[in-house]
Design an enzyme around this catalytic site. Sequence first.
Site, short mmCIF file in Angstrom:
data_model
loop_
_atom_site.label_atom_id
_atom_site.label_comp_id
_atom_site.label_asym_id
_atom_site.label_seq_id
_atom_site.Cartn_x
_atom_site.Cartn_y
_atom_site.Cartn_z
N LYS B 39 0.85 -1.17 0.00
CA LYS B 39 0.00 0.00 0.00
C LYS B 39 0.90 1.23 0.00
CE LYS B 39 -4.52 0.76 2.02
NZ LYS B 39 -5.41 0.54 3.13
N ALA B 41 1.45 5.62 -0.60
CA ALA B 41 0.83 6.82 -0.06
C ALA B 41 -0.43 7.19 -0.84
CB ALA B 41 1.82 7.98 -0.07
N GLY B 43 -2.06 4.84 -3.25
CA GLY B 43 -2.72 3.74 -3.93
C GLY B 43 -2.33 2.38 -3.40
N ASP B 158 10.72 10.74 -2.07
CA ASP B 158 10.34 9.95 -0.89
C ASP B 158 11.21 8.70 -0.76
OD1 ASP B 158 8.96 9.30 1.36
OD2 ASP B 158 7.09 8.79 0.36
#
Lengths: 246, 322
Positions: B39, B41, B43, B158
């Site tokens: 999972k 951020a 989707g 990220d």
Amino acid sequence: MKQILLITDGCSNVGTSPVLAAAHAFQEGITVNVAGVVDYGTIGELGSLEIAEIAKAGGGVSRIVGTRQLAQTMQMMTRKTVVQTIQQAVNKELKQILGDTSLEELPPSQRSQVVQVVDEMTETTPLQVALLIDASASMKPKLGAVEDAIRDLMLSLQAREGMSELAVFHFPGRRSGEDAVMDSGWTKDAGALRSLFQRIQMKGATPTGPAIMKVIDFFRYGTLNEHETWRGHADEGEGMLGDYVV
Amino acid sequence: MKEKGCSVTTSSRPAYPAGTVITGKWRKSRFIIRRVLGKGANGIVYLVQKEGSRVPYALKMGFDAMDLQSEVNVLMSLQSKRKASETAKGGPRMSYLLEVDDFKSPDGDIPFYVMRYIRGTSLHHFIRQRGTEWIGLTGLRLLEKLNGLHRFGFIFGDLKPENVMVSDVGRVELIDYGGVSSIGRSVKQFTEWYDRGYWNAGSRTSDEGYDLFAFAILVIQLLNEGELKAAASQHLPQTRNAGQLLGIVQRSPKLKMYAEWLRRAIRGEFASSHEALRLWKETIYAPAIAGKLPGKTPRWLINAFAVSFMIACLACLWAFLS
């Protein structure tokens, strides 16, 4: 683009309804987001309902978070609202060009081009965010975290290509009738946001609605006291306020 | 689906069970879900098979059409730039992005894209299983990946162990391109610990140094997570600073080997990720010349050095006297 970000931990209890005030803000083109801060226990059914309704009336988003996630949440809400506002504007344009259609209904290749435009505008559109902080007694232990979150938000805004400014207010004021106090006017400088709330005297009353109205005034005139503006006519300000009472 | 101007977004949509068939609204391709891979951020990623084929793919369903399309745009732009540079060099490679489409679900359209499936474990699990001596090599490959992105004008943003996949032979791939942004723009998505801004060590504007900073945190985390955790939680946000990170690097024996590299990344002293890549290579291969990988200098080398030093001294003395 104009936003108000209200940071509170409960219900308003004085003056104009904050939901009505937020609706006025939205009417003026100002989106209202609300962060409900809770550390122990819950915010209460009434409080969370009010928070959601203020955001709804103000065309924004609301979140209920602990102080630890506050910085991240404020940043996310601000960004999301910028995207949403631009997306709504773009969707409106799309409807004019393509008839009754929205982004989600476009085939992927066309969607790609639209999103490119939205991304571009998200990064470059000038942005003003007024932070309105509930400084009633119960918020006192959370103000440190609020101040850190404000600095963090400034850092994210500074990274944008477009002009970004922040102003900070708290409510209630020192004396009755003073609905909101300015802690910092429009600034692009994180240094200006140091030790904002050290001199605050906490009071019990929570005039959220009147405080929002004050900040709307600030967006209009650049000051909290209408009579100090270059327009210089207190009665004009009164007239404007008079219009609100429908 | 998102309601416009409302305060509710459903980011916790439950995942679809194995066996669900996902049919594309536009291209009509059919994909069968095998299991959930993870999972992100913005989707949920599934392992899928295209109907009538045995090749596994990864399929990402977005929570928001706008966010997912933005990610797809980055992937497409990256792909076209990569293609251009590869046809120049010759030798095509399997493309990353396979299809972009919408899935008509009972609760409305869900945007998705299908990409190459990367088999592997996330970096921190890999290092935990295989040992920290793999950090040099996987780090090198990760830096190469980042450098590749930077050359095309993007930063990853990220960067964290969860977003780095390592195959069983140590090949490295970046996953979750949701945080990728153009150099010069603001960083789209980040995670506190790895964020330069969080440590009051610089801006949140996308530059090569932003990824290198996150890389440094990642290395510290892999080798000395305890102290990093303490530094992040003990200090007040306004007093948190790069000095605390430099202190950990200084104190920790496990980080000694990478100390010079980490210091420069934390201080933002690398001019480019290319330079950072070069120093990393020098760092991890320097001890290899002297024998065992990160081990100590072998005895014979020390002896040989002592002998050669003495000869040099004698030669100098002789030259001086004559």
